[in-house]
Each structure stands twice: as structure tokens, then as C-alpha cells.
Design an enzyme around this catalytic site. Structure first.
Site, mmCIF file in Angstrom:
data_model
loop_
_atom_site.group_PDB
_atom_site.id
_atom_site.type_symbol
_atom_site.label_atom_id
_atom_site.label_comp_id
_atom_site.label_asym_id
_atom_site.label_seq_id
_atom_site.Cartn_x
_atom_site.Cartn_y
_atom_site.Cartn_z
ATOM 1 C CG HIS A 72 -16.657 14.205 4.436
ATOM 2 N ND1 HIS A 72 -16.057 14.231 5.013
ATOM 3 C CD2 HIS A 72 -16.536 12.757 5.920
ATOM 4 C CE1 HIS A 72 -14.980 13.826 6.083
ATOM 5 N NE2 HIS A 72 -15.782 12.897 6.908
ATOM 6 C CE1 TYR A 201 -9.534 16.215 -0.663
ATOM 7 C CE2 TYR A 201 -7.573 15.658 -1.587
ATOM 8 C CZ TYR A 201 -8.533 15.305 -1.473
ATOM 9 O OH TYR A 201 -8.896 14.046 -1.414
ATOM 10 N N PRO A 293 -2.073 9.938 -5.140
ATOM 11 C CG PRO A 293 -1.402 9.915 -2.840
ATOM 12 C CD PRO A 293 -1.036 9.978 -3.855
ATOM 13 C CE LYS A 297 -12.389 9.796 -8.108
ATOM 14 N NZ LYS A 297 -12.753 9.254 -6.938
ATOM 15 C CE1 TYR A 385 -11.867 13.785 -3.372
ATOM 16 C CE2 TYR A 385 -13.571 13.022 -2.518
ATOM 17 C CZ TYR A 385 -12.840 13.570 -2.527
ATOM 18 O OH TYR A 385 -11.832 13.200 -1.202
HETATM 19 P P1 RFL Z 1 -2.468 -3.964 -2.181
HETATM 20 O O1 RFL Z 1 -3.125 -3.403 -1.243
HETATM 21 O O2 RFL Z 1 -1.417 -2.873 -2.691
HETATM 22 O O3 RFL Z 1 -2.402 -5.527 -2.007
HETATM 23 C C1 RFL Z 1 -1.307 -6.387 -2.779
HETATM 24 C C2 RFL Z 1 -0.888 -7.529 -1.503
HETATM 25 O O4 RFL Z 1 -0.655 -8.986 -2.472
HETATM 26 C C3 RFL Z 1 0.916 -9.028 -1.770
HETATM 27 N N1 RFL Z 1 1.678 -9.467 -2.959
HETATM 28 C C4 RFL Z 1 1.870 -10.969 -2.680
HETATM 29 N N2 RFL Z 1 1.392 -11.830 -2.954
HETATM 30 C C5 RFL Z 1 1.604 -12.308 -2.758
HETATM 31 N N3 RFL Z 1 2.590 -12.410 -4.175
HETATM 32 C C6 RFL Z 1 3.635 -11.605 -3.953
HETATM 33 N N4 RFL Z 1 4.769 -11.734 -4.986
HETATM 34 C C7 RFL Z 1 2.931 -10.483 -4.042
HETATM 35 N N5 RFL Z 1 3.205 -9.322 -3.806
HETATM 36 C C8 RFL Z 1 2.568 -8.249 -3.489
HETATM 37 C C9 RFL Z 1 0.825 -7.397 -1.309
HETATM 38 O O5 RFL Z 1 2.347 -7.878 0.047
HETATM 39 C C10 RFL Z 1 -0.070 -7.345 -0.357
HETATM 40 O O6 RFL Z 1 -1.228 -7.809 0.832
HETATM 41 O O7 RFL Z 1 -3.293 -3.276 -3.175
HETATM 42 P P2 RFL Z 1 -4.611 -3.709 -4.205
HETATM 43 O O8 RFL Z 1 -5.085 -4.619 -3.190
HETATM 44 O O9 RFL Z 1 -4.737 -3.778 -5.539
HETATM 45 O O10 RFL Z 1 -5.358 -2.232 -3.497
HETATM 46 C C11 RFL Z 1 -5.267 -0.451 -2.995
HETATM 47 C C12 RFL Z 1 -5.036 -0.086 -2.796
HETATM 48 O O11 RFL Z 1 -4.418 -0.747 -1.682
HETATM 49 C C13 RFL Z 1 -4.127 0.890 -3.427
HETATM 50 O O12 RFL Z 1 -4.848 1.343 -4.536
HETATM 51 C C14 RFL Z 1 -4.283 2.491 -2.311
HETATM 52 O O13 RFL Z 1 -4.224 2.228 -1.095
HETATM 53 C C15 RFL Z 1 -3.052 3.723 -3.090
HETATM 54 N N6 RFL Z 1 -2.892 4.050 -1.906
HETATM 55 C C16 RFL Z 1 -4.197 5.029 -1.331
HETATM 56 N N7 RFL Z 1 -4.693 5.638 -2.291
HETATM 57 C C17 RFL Z 1 -5.408 5.958 -1.325
HETATM 58 O O14 RFL Z 1 -6.897 7.248 -2.456
HETATM 59 N N8 RFL Z 1 -5.271 7.004 -0.775
HETATM 60 C C18 RFL Z 1 -4.394 7.039 0.131
HETATM 61 O O15 RFL Z 1 -3.683 7.777 0.499
HETATM 62 C C19 RFL Z 1 -3.408 6.118 -0.157
HETATM 63 N N9 RFL Z 1 -2.313 6.246 -0.146
HETATM 64 C C20 RFL Z 1 -1.187 3.728 -1.385
HETATM 65 C C21 RFL Z 1 -1.339 5.446 -0.259
HETATM 66 C C22 RFL Z 1 -1.061 3.339 -2.125
HETATM 67 C C23 RFL Z 1 0.334 3.048 -1.173
HETATM 68 N N10 RFL Z 1 1.601 2.231 -1.680
HETATM 69 C C24 RFL Z 1 1.218 1.352 -2.670
HETATM 70 C C25 RFL Z 1 2.952 2.321 -1.008
HETATM 71 C C26 RFL Z 1 -0.369 4.646 0.282
HETATM 72 C C27 RFL Z 1 0.814 3.917 0.111
HETATM 73 C C28 RFL Z 1 2.366 3.950 0.744
HETATM 74 C C1 PHB Z 2 -6.562 9.731 3.574
HETATM 75 O O1 PHB Z 2 -7.557 9.916 4.674
HETATM 76 O O2 PHB Z 2 -5.349 9.318 3.222
HETATM 77 C C2 PHB Z 2 -6.848 10.381 1.730
HETATM 78 C C3 PHB Z 2 -7.734 11.254 1.728
HETATM 79 C C4 PHB Z 2 -8.188 11.740 0.320
HETATM 80 C C5 PHB Z 2 -7.235 11.949 -0.274
HETATM 81 C C6 PHB Z 2 -6.064 10.673 0.222
HETATM 82 C C7 PHB Z 2 -5.676 10.531 1.409
HETATM 83 O O3 PHB Z 2 -6.863 12.328 -1.615
#
Ligand code: RFL
Ligand code: PHB
Length: 390
Positions: A72, A201, A293, A297, A385
Site C-alpha cells: 500500500h 481511518y 491499534p 504499530k 506510519y
Molecule cells: P502475542 O501475540 O500476544 O503473543 C504472546 C504469546 O505468549 C503466550 N503466553 C504464554 N506462554 C507461556 N506462558 C505464559 N504464561 C503465557 N502467557 C501468554 C500467548 O498465548 C501468546 O501466544 O505477543 P507478541 O508476540 O509480542 O506480538 C504482539 C502482537 O500480537 C500485538 O502487538 C498486536 O497483535 C496488537 N494488536 C494489534 N496490533 C495492530 O497493529 N493492529 C491490530 O489490529 C491489532 N489488534 C492486537 C489486536 C492485540 C490484541 N490483544 C493483545 C488482545 C487485537 C487484540 C485483541
Molecule cells: C487491521 O487490518 O486489523 C488494522 C489495520 C490498521 C490498523 C489497525 C488494524 O491501524
């Protein structure tokens, strides 16, 4: 059991680090609380910075991302019925982002790990970290009714915002910074073509909305919602109606509706723990910091931590130097805080806050106008971004 590095958590941070270490001949074992299927089915982020793409390629798991990810060159900010495009490529000298779901990235890394014969332990219960303030750290866990112990040189906590790693650090050794926002995002996935080729957005008096996608045939949409709301209370029809009301008319008209197959609410929070190193324990990704989110980032910060962490561990093992490990916390946090600032500013710019009055709304409008009029202002947004340099 013994290994060089125990990685706690098999999310993107843990998997990426484990793969880079494996490629460099450094042993690691990933200890994960959840099941393999659970990890593979979590729906989260969708936008990759160039640095994250580069790390995926470096890991050897970037092939499908390069084949299927969507590059993009811009995105739009919608407000007061009109849209303003932020020309990412034009404003940053040709940089772009890639739309590729975190679910796919996790799958690619997991399959590569399995193909390379690198060890992961899923369904590990009661994971505990021991003696990381000494030269002999170890990790224990329960599985299938019996206790296990892994001795190691280092532990890297990649276990997300609610993991055991940060919680194992004595309270007086850690400082935390937090902002809780008074709303969440209700997100859906549906197999319908996206309303637009690029992300939109939207700031609307009814609340924020985001049009995103996973592919040309799969859309990801979000609407700002109250923290007390339940995803089950939102029928698909209610969601589509609310989404369209918050978008400029021509975008609303282009939304293709259909049944959703995922619907969940995520609360918005900014959080940073300092430092990210405690003796032989390091924190990487969401275990050390959370961003709302809005700036896309979270996943990218997990990847940049991994970049610094891998540099530190490979210097330790391959060059016998502790400089990279010693610098890890400061290097990672310097970049983290800039992304925390950006995600906070995007959140403030685009959402409805319960305490906001007419004045605050006018300030948001003025800032959005300024972004439309000023190359300097839109360049600041574009540069953040696409991702600041590693
Ligand atoms: P993760 O992906 O949370 O992975 C952590 C892993 O550790 C495991 N775990 C354990 N394992 C052993 N012992 C324990 N006691 C443990 N406790 C937990 C978990 O099961 C899991 O498998 O962290 P990581 O690798 O640092 O990655 C970070 C990203 O996942 C996160 O920053 C993003 O997904 C944040 N986030 C979003 N970011 C975006 O940029 N755009 C989004 O749309 C977006 N949506 C989200 C999100 C994070 C969410 N969370 C944390 C609930 C939506 C949600 C619901
Ligand atoms: C997504 O596609 O899940 C998404 C994209 C951009 C954002 C957050 C989430 O800033």
C-alpha cells in the site's frame, strides 16, 4: 533439558526471534501456554512496516508474504464527509506498508519452525521463570500431568501483555507507564471485497471507524464502541449500518456487506515497562509494551524488539561481546516510545472521547485540516506510519 535461549510465548515476537536464532545456529526452545491451533487462529494486526517485512525475509519465512501481501502506497483520513489521502510513498521517498494478516505471518513462521525441526512446547501449564538474576536461569512448566525443567543461558519473555515474564520481575525493579482509553474497537472479518483499495481511518461524530482488509476478497472493519459493550449484542446488520453511518457517502456506498465470521472487541491501551532487561531475562513485544491499534504499530514494535534482541544474542554467541545485550533495553525503548507517541496522537485525533466537548472536536478538525493543507504535517504522519528506522 538444556538450551541456550528459552523463549516464552509463540506469538510473532517469539516465533520470529526463534527463527533468526535457529538460522544463526543458536539453540532455542519456545514454551507456549496455549495450543498450536489457538495460536494459529487468533485474529489481530494487519499492517507490516518495511522493517518487519525485511525481518520476515531474513527469517526465511517471507516467501508467501511477498507473493500474497498487498503493498500500500497510501491511506486516507476521512472527516466531515470528505477524505484526505496520505501519500505514503510520495512523502517518504518511496516507502510503503504491506497488508498481510498477523494470522498468516504466524502460520508462515510456525510452519518454517516445524520444517527446520526447531522445538516448541505447546499447552505448557504453570510456566515459571527462575534465577534470572543469576548465571543459571531456568524455566519450569507442567505438561500432561508432569513437571519439566529447561536450563538455559537467557530467557526472552515474548508472552504478550498478560504473560508470566513481566509478572516475574520484582515490583521495585520495574517502572510502568499507562494510559487507558475510555473505549474499545469492535472488529469484524468478512469475505467481501474491501470498500477501497487503501485503508480509510474515519473520524465521525458517532465515533471512529476503520476500513481495512486482508486481501482483495476479505475485509476487516472496525467501529469504536463502549467498553461495556458485548460483541454478541452486535448483529451483522447493526454493525454494517453503524459502519456506513460513520463513513463519507461515496465510501459508505462502496461497502459490500456479507456475513461476518469473526467479531470481537479489543480495549485500547498504551503501556510501557522500563527497563526491558532484568539480569538474564529480556522482554520483547507486547510483554514490554502495548499500543492502541490506531497507528498499526503493535506487531511492528514486536518485530523491532526482535531485531535488537537478535543482534544482542548473536553478538553474545558469535562474537563473544555483551555490548548488544547491554544496549538492548535502551535501543528498543527509544524506538518504542516514538511509536507509543504516534499511536497515542492518532488515537487522540480520530476518536470520540466521552469528556470531549465542542472545543475538542474543533481542535481535531483543525488538526485534520492542517494535515490536508500542509506537506510538513502530512510528511510527519507518513514517516511515522511507514515506520521509523531501526
Ligand atoms: P502475542 O501475540 O500476544 O503473543 C504472546 C504469546 O505468549 C503466550 N503466553 C504464554 N506462554 C507461556 N506462558 C505464559 N504464561 C503465557 N502467557 C501468554 C500467548 O498465548 C501468546 O501466544 O505477543 P507478541 O508476540 O509480542 O506480538 C504482539 C502482537 O500480537 C500485538 O502487538 C498486536 O497483535 C496488537 N494488536 C494489534 N496490533 C495492530 O497493529 N493492529 C491490530 O489490529 C491489532 N489488534 C492486537 C489486536 C492485540 C490484541 N490483544 C493483545 C488482545 C487485537 C487484540 C485483541
Ligand atoms: C487491521 O487490518 O486489523 C488494522 C489495520 C490498521 C490498523 C489497525 C488494524 O491501524
Amino acid at each position: 533439558m538444556r538450551t541456550q535461549v528459552v523463549i516464552v510465548g509463540s506469538g510473532p515476537a517469539g516465533l520470529l526471534l526463534g527463527q533468526l536464532l535457529g538460522n544463526a545456529g543458536i539453540q532455542s526452545i519456545i514454551v507456549e501456554r496455549a495450543s498450536r491451533d489457538y495460536v494459529l487462529n487468533r485474529v489481530r494486526a494487519g499492517v507490516l512496516e518495511e522493517g518487519t517485512m525485511a525481518l520476515m525475509r531474513q527469517s526465511g519465512a517471507g516467501g508467501r508474504m511477498d507473493a500474497e501481501g498487498l503493498l500500500h502506497n497510501g491511506f486516507s483520513l476521512a472527516f466531515n464527509g470528505r477524505s484526505q489521502r496520505i501519500d505514503l510513498a510520495g512523502l517518504t521517498g518511496g516507502k510503503h506498508v504491506m497488508v498481510y494478516g498477523q494470522t498468516e505471518l504466524t502460520k508462515d513462521l510456525m510452519e518454517k519452525r516445524e520444517a527446520d525441526g526447531l522445538q516448541s512446547i505447546f499447552n505448557a501449564e504453570a510456566v515459571e521463570l527462575h534465577d534470572f538474576d543469576s548465571d543459571h536461569p531456568h524455566v519450569t512448566y507442567q505438561k500432561d500431568g508432569s513437571g519439566h525443567r529447561i536450563d538455559c543461558d537467557f530467557i526472552v519473555g515474548c508472552d504478550g501483555g498478560h504473560g508470566v515474564s513481566r509478572a516475574s520481575v520484582p515490583e521495585n525493579a520495574i517502572t510502568t507507564y499507562e494510559r487507558i482509553y475510555p473505549f474499545g474497537w469492535l472488529g469484524i472479518l468478512a469475505d467481501v471485497p474491501p470498500a477501497s483499495d487503501e485503508l480509510i481511518y474515519a473520524n465521525h461524530t458517532r465515533g471512529f471507524a476503520l476500513c481495512s482488509m486482508r486481501s482483495h476478497t476479505r475485509s476487516r472493519y472496525y467501529v469504536q464502541c463502549g467498553l461495556d459493550e458485548k460483541a454478541e449484542a452486535w448483529t451483522d446488520d447493526r454493525f454494517w449500518d453503524e459502519l456506513r453511518r460513520r463513513l463519507p457517502q461515496e465510501v459508505a456506498d462502496a461497502v459490500v456487506t456479507g456475513p461476518s465470521f469473526e467479531k470481537s472487541i479489543a480495549p485500547l491501551r498504551s503501556f510501557v515497562a522500563e527497563p526491558l532487561r532484568f539480569g538474564r531475562l529480556f522482554l520483547a513485544g507486547d510483554s514490554g509494551h502495548i499500543v492502541p491499534p490506531t497507528g498499526a504499530k503493535g506487531l511492528n514494535l514486536a518485530a523491532s524488539d526482535v531485531h535488537y534482541m537478535f543482534a544482542g544474542l548473536s553478538e553474545h554467541y558469535l562474537e563473544k561481546s555483551s555490548a548488544g545485550l547491554d544496549a538492548y533495553s535502551t535501543r528498543a525503548l527509544t524506538r518504542v516510545w516514538k511509536a507509543v507517541r504516534f499511536s497515542w496522537s492518532m488515537t487522540m485525533l480520530l476518536h470520540r472521547f466521552p469528556e470531549h466537548g465542542d472545543f475538542d472536536r474543533k481542535i481535531q478538525e483543525a488538526e485534520l485540516d492542517y494535515l490536508s493543507d500542509s506537506v510538513a504535517a502530512s510528511t510527519v504522519m507518513a514517516e511515522n506510519y511507514v515506520g521509523l528506522p531501526l
